[in-house]
Motif scaffolding. Sequence first.
Motif, PDB file in Angstrom:
ATOM      1  N   ASN A 213       0.874  -1.180   0.000  1.00 34.62           N
ATOM      2  CA  ASN A 213       0.000   0.000   0.000  1.00 34.62           C
ATOM      3  C   ASN A 213       0.905   1.223   0.000  1.00 34.62           C
ATOM      4  OD1 ASN A 213      -1.903   2.041   0.453  1.00 34.62           O
ATOM      5  ND2 ASN A 213      -3.163   0.714   1.756  1.00 34.62           N
ATOM      6  N   ILE A 214       0.444   2.291  -0.674  1.00 33.00           N
ATOM      7  CA  ILE A 214       1.238   3.516  -0.650  1.00 33.00           C
ATOM      8  C   ILE A 214       1.371   3.999   0.791  1.00 33.00           C
ATOM      9  CG2 ILE A 214       1.337   5.933  -1.394  1.00 33.00           C
ATOM     10  CD1 ILE A 214      -0.313   5.169  -3.841  1.00 33.00           C
ATOM     11  N   LYS A 215       0.303   3.782   1.555  1.00 30.82           N
ATOM     12  CA  LYS A 215       0.249   4.237   2.938  1.00 30.82           C
ATOM     13  C   LYS A 215       0.976   3.273   3.875  1.00 30.82           C
ATOM     14  CE  LYS A 215      -3.434   5.680   6.053  1.00 30.82           C
ATOM     15  NZ  LYS A 215      -2.564   6.556   6.828  1.00 30.82           N
ATOM     16  N   GLY A 216       1.580   3.842   4.899  1.00 30.31           N
ATOM     17  CA  GLY A 216       2.285   3.016   5.888  1.00 30.31           C
ATOM     18  C   GLY A 216       1.374   2.623   7.042  1.00 30.31           C
ATOM     19  N   GLY A 217       1.775   1.604   7.777  1.00 25.71           N
ATOM     20  CA  GLY A 217       1.071   1.231   9.006  1.00 25.71           C
ATOM     21  C   GLY A 217      -0.337   0.723   8.804  1.00 25.71           C
ATOM     22  N   VAL A 218      -0.633   0.076   7.675  1.00 26.00           N
ATOM     23  CA  VAL A 218      -2.002  -0.375   7.409  1.00 26.00           C
ATOM     24  C   VAL A 218      -2.176  -1.883   7.604  1.00 26.00           C
ATOM     25  CG1 VAL A 218      -2.534   1.498   5.794  1.00 26.00           C
ATOM     26  CG2 VAL A 218      -1.472  -0.616   4.946  1.00 26.00           C
ATOM     27  N   GLY A 219      -1.088  -2.575   7.945  1.00 24.47           N
ATOM     28  CA  GLY A 219      -1.176  -4.034   8.156  1.00 24.47           C
ATOM     29  C   GLY A 219      -0.591  -4.863   7.032  1.00 24.47           C
ATOM     30  N   LYS A 220       0.252  -4.273   6.204  1.00 24.15           N
ATOM     31  CA  LYS A 220       0.886  -5.022   5.103  1.00 24.15           C
ATOM     32  C   LYS A 220       1.706  -6.189   5.643  1.00 24.15           C
ATOM     33  CE  LYS A 220       3.179  -1.391   3.501  1.00 24.15           C
ATOM     34  NZ  LYS A 220       2.652  -0.231   4.254  1.00 24.15           N
ATOM     35  N   THR A 221       2.559  -5.855   6.619  1.00 21.39           N
ATOM     36  CA  THR A 221       3.459  -6.879   7.141  1.00 21.39           C
ATOM     37  C   THR A 221       2.692  -7.945   7.923  1.00 21.39           C
ATOM     38  OG1 THR A 221       5.212  -5.242   7.235  1.00 21.39           O
ATOM     39  CG2 THR A 221       5.543  -7.258   8.492  1.00 21.39           C
ATOM     40  N   ALA A 222       1.753  -7.469   8.762  1.00 28.22           N
ATOM     41  CA  ALA A 222       0.962  -8.431   9.539  1.00 28.22           C
ATOM     42  C   ALA A 222       0.282  -9.428   8.608  1.00 28.22           C
ATOM     43  CB  ALA A 222      -0.069  -7.696  10.374  1.00 28.22           C
ATOM     44  N   THR A 223      -0.195  -8.946   7.485  1.00 27.99           N
ATOM     45  CA  THR A 223      -0.896  -9.810   6.546  1.00 27.99           C
ATOM     46  C   THR A 223       0.039 -10.829   5.893  1.00 27.99           C
ATOM     47  OG1 THR A 223      -2.453  -8.051   6.054  1.00 27.99           O
ATOM     48  CG2 THR A 223      -2.275  -9.841   4.445  1.00 27.99           C
ATOM     49  N   ILE A 224       1.132 -10.343   5.360  1.00 25.00           N
ATOM     50  CA  ILE A 224       1.974 -11.237   4.557  1.00 25.00           C
ATOM     51  C   ILE A 224       2.649 -12.303   5.429  1.00 25.00           C
ATOM     52  CG2 ILE A 224       4.212 -10.031   4.528  1.00 25.00           C
ATOM     53  CD1 ILE A 224       2.387 -11.333   1.430  1.00 25.00           C
ATOM     54  N   VAL A 225       2.944 -11.917   6.674  1.00 20.76           N
ATOM     55  CA  VAL A 225       3.574 -12.851   7.606  1.00 20.76           C
ATOM     56  C   VAL A 225       2.622 -14.015   7.902  1.00 20.76           C
ATOM     57  CG1 VAL A 225       4.085 -13.011  10.063  1.00 20.76           C
ATOM     58  CG2 VAL A 225       5.227 -11.289   8.674  1.00 20.76           C
ATOM     59  N   ASN A 226       1.353 -13.694   8.070  1.00 24.97           N
ATOM     60  CA  ASN A 226       0.377 -14.737   8.360  1.00 24.97           C
ATOM     61  C   ASN A 226       0.074 -15.591   7.128  1.00 24.97           C
ATOM     62  OD1 ASN A 226      -0.663 -14.749  11.220  1.00 24.97           O
ATOM     63  ND2 ASN A 226      -0.637 -12.550  10.746  1.00 24.97           N
ATOM     64  N   LEU A 227      -0.020 -14.937   5.981  1.00 17.65           N
ATOM     65  CA  LEU A 227      -0.269 -15.714   4.772  1.00 17.65           C
ATOM     66  C   LEU A 227       0.914 -16.642   4.468  1.00 17.65           C
ATOM     67  CD1 LEU A 227      -2.115 -13.344   2.267  1.00 17.65           C
ATOM     68  CD2 LEU A 227      -3.023 -14.792   4.105  1.00 17.65           C
ATOM     69  N   ALA A 228       2.114 -16.161   4.732  1.00 14.47           N
ATOM     70  CA  ALA A 228       3.300 -17.010   4.490  1.00 14.47           C
ATOM     71  C   ALA A 228       3.209 -18.273   5.332  1.00 14.47           C
ATOM     72  CB  ALA A 228       4.569 -16.239   4.833  1.00 14.47           C
ATOM     73  N   TYR A 229       2.842 -18.068   6.605  1.00 18.62           N
ATOM     74  CA  TYR A 229       2.714 -19.232   7.480  1.00 18.62           C
ATOM     75  C   TYR A 229       1.627 -20.175   6.975  1.00 18.62           C
ATOM     76  CZ  TYR A 229       1.157 -22.228  11.159  1.00 18.62           C
ATOM     77  OH  TYR A 229       0.762 -23.339  11.827  1.00 18.62           O
ATOM     78  N   LEU A 230       0.469 -19.634   6.626  1.00 19.24           N
ATOM     79  CA  LEU A 230      -0.661 -20.480   6.220  1.00 19.24           C
ATOM     80  C   LEU A 230      -0.377 -21.210   4.915  1.00 19.24           C
ATOM     81  CD1 LEU A 230      -3.629 -18.135   7.179  1.00 19.24           C
ATOM     82  CD2 LEU A 230      -2.970 -20.295   8.290  1.00 19.24           C
ATOM     83  N   ALA A 231       0.270 -20.522   3.985  1.00 15.14           N
ATOM     84  CA  ALA A 231       0.582 -21.161   2.700  1.00 15.14           C
ATOM     85  C   ALA A 231       1.544 -22.325   2.916  1.00 15.14           C
ATOM     86  CB  ALA A 231       1.198 -20.142   1.747  1.00 15.14           C
ATOM     87  N   ALA A 232       2.551 -22.104   3.754  1.00 14.62           N
ATOM     88  CA  ALA A 232       3.527 -23.164   4.024  1.00 14.62           C
ATOM     89  C   ALA A 232       2.850 -24.331   4.733  1.00 14.62           C
ATOM     90  CB  ALA A 232       4.680 -22.620   4.851  1.00 14.62           C
ATOM     91  N   ALA A 233       1.949 -23.997   5.667  1.00  8.65           N
ATOM     92  CA  ALA A 233       1.257 -25.053   6.396  1.00  8.65           C
ATOM     93  C   ALA A 233       0.367 -25.869   5.455  1.00  8.65           C
ATOM     94  CB  ALA A 233       0.425 -24.460   7.526  1.00  8.65           C
TER      95      ALA A 233
END
Lengths: 247, 502
Positions: free
Chosen positions: A8-28
């Motif tokens: 997102n152009i904007k900071g602090g919107v949950g980009k990292t929180a999202t991708i970290v969780n999706l990475a875990y779920l995809a691997a699982a």
Amino acid sequence: MKIIASYNIKGGVGKTATIVNLAYLAAADGHKVLLCDLDPQGSATFYFRIRTHKKQTGQKLLRGRKKLDKFVMESDFENLEILPANLSYRSLDILLNKETKSKHILKNIFKSYQKTYDLILLDCPPNITLLSENIFYAADLILVPIIPSTLSIRTYDQLLDFFKQEKIKRSKLIPFLSMVEKRKKLHTEITEDLLNHDKHFLRSMIPYSANIEKMGINRKPIAAEIRSTAAKQAYLDLWQEVTELLQ
Amino acid sequence: MESLLIEISKHYTHQTISAEHSLSLLLDSFDWRLYNKGYLLRHSNQHSELLNMDGHLLHKATIPQKKRPRFIHDFPKGKLKDSLTSILAPRALLERAQIVVESCVYTVLDQEKKTVVRLQHEQIFLQSKKPLPPLQDQLICTPLRGYEKEFTTITRILTEDCGLTAATKSENIMKLSLEKMNRRVKDYSSKADLNLDENFSGLDAAKYILGSTFETITRNEQGIIDDLDIEFLHDFRVAVRRSRSLLSLLKGIFHDTITDELKTDLKKMGSLTGALRDHDVYLDKKDEYKKMVPAALRPGLDKYFEDIHKQRIDEQKKLTQFLQSKEYQQISRKWQQYMRAPQLADMDKGNNADISIKKLASKSISKRYKKIIATGQMFDHQTEDSEIHQMRIEFKKLRYLLEFFKSLFSKNEMNHFIQQLKTVQNCLGNFNDLSVQQESLMQHIQAMPCNRKEHLMVAASLGGLIAHMSEEQQKLRTVFFEDFEIFANQENQNLFDTLIQF
Ligand SMILES: Nc1ncnc2c1ncn2[C@@H]1O[C@H](COP(=O)(O)OP(=O)(O)OP(=O)(O)O)[C@@H](O)[C@H]1O
Ligand SMILES: [Mg+2]
């Protein structure tokens, strides 16, 4: 192999929180996953408790796989590897600018991972830069977390304009609602309005949650916690929707 | 393990992830059919795995029921079942060893509490009454990508500070435990290898062979009593038959009074087990039979098999009583001891007792062989069924002789010859089975009260079966003539002459 970015152009919107969780779920789910942290702040790297290597630099990133392989780290989770980021990445734009075909560098680097991973996930820094343009061309899907607020929606419109102007495929952009607070009247109003009128928005949304905030202390994706929480369920739903888009 | 963790914790922190305890069974038949073919079958928690001797997984299956699988039909359709069917049928699986695996997983963490190495401590024990040291006790150290330096440090701590040695080749633990548990794996085979010495006298050889057949007899008793599978009784009966054959094929070894007494006892053992064996054979053929008749006649067959099943239960009870009776116990133990005795009284010996076994055997084999060739060459399409039956008996005698005495002659040629003989004999065996079965089905029909519709249906079904069998039997006549021609060709006759010289 597919590439998914969280941006997102904007900071602090949950980009990292999202991708970290999706990475875990995809691997699982059994996919072989590389999470590539492109943000000099290294928040994704931090969430997985990984210390970066001083010798890892932006220059090396741009040299491609041969230079990168030795910096790839195994996470604590099966099937999930991390390419960490460090502060040296802040000069990436200057470095990219020196290259020819400067908007397609990342796309070409990731090509060499075709056979190694099923998915490459990118955690991106905010703002529109040459790096983000590289990401737009490299990614198959660009997840855009949007807080239901006027300012946040404005930046989303800016992004759409940019895509139109640069003639990048609009269909790559996948917006979804992030940090939604049910108790805030404005949030519910905007949420309803967006979901009703913009068919591009994913149906799942991530609620505002103290548990997600605490990820910074626990340093572990909330989706990897054994106990089930509303937040964990929200990421599961989101991943489900993304999986459908991948097919 | 404790001390290892203490050593490691001087440099890193660690965490216990899981501690598991699991029990596996190693299954095989009484006569080690899987092991003999190079397989191991492991079962735990409704999961069965077929491994080769190197411990590699070949096939696996999940068993729907809680109880461990006992027969092939307990396995679900699939590759595992297919592999087992050809090897195992109709034997039951027995527990040949019980293995306990204790496994603990630890992670070693750096200052960020990030896992840098995984440790798995695995101990494998053989389940037994008194505690045994583990068969295997190993620590598996798995590196994580990007943490190679930490891995090196930790393996150095483990080897240098804790004195562990790096594993070399990993033994197949399942195989190892089987062998530990059953100090003599393959301790039973329905046809024990008979290794006769050329210098044996007739008496030495007869005692040796009968000692072995009586051992087979006693080893199968418990399996028959426990009704584990139908092969215990089968092996028991074959051993009885072989013993009887030996006595009539090698005459004059023991004094007549001994021979007669032994023959009477064997005869009794044979006749008391006959009915149960017949039932076993029928029930085993149930599916085959059902395929022989049209669908309309199948319910009648089911009723027939129900009757047989009931009768079988009675027969099994009767036989169990006999095998547990004092009378029987005395007979079998007496002869086993007799055959094992180092020396027999002179009055027990017959005229041929001291003649060389090679001489006796050669003579007997030659005689049988010549007789078979001469009779067979006179056969044509008018030959009566009864003559073919007689031929089967001759073949069987020859086969027993060759099997008893093959160690006295050149091994490769002998095996080749036995192989040829088996082909003809199988054909004759099938021919005979069909006769016997038709006859017994007829008897069953005749014994049935004919006043109920239900019984008429059974009679019709059995009639259908008989018709089918008689047709098959006629086909087998032709097959027999062809097989016999090959068996009796000049080349084979010459081979025989060089093999058996006397
Ligand atoms: N759904 C949520 N509910 C509550 N807090 C959240 C939620 N998502 C993210 N946060 C918190 O908000 C902050 C910013 O989140 P995050 O780092 O995921 O956003 P970002 O878009 O990646 O930020 P940046 O632009 O700085 O990279 C973090 O402290 C995080 O813990
Ligand atoms: Mg971020």
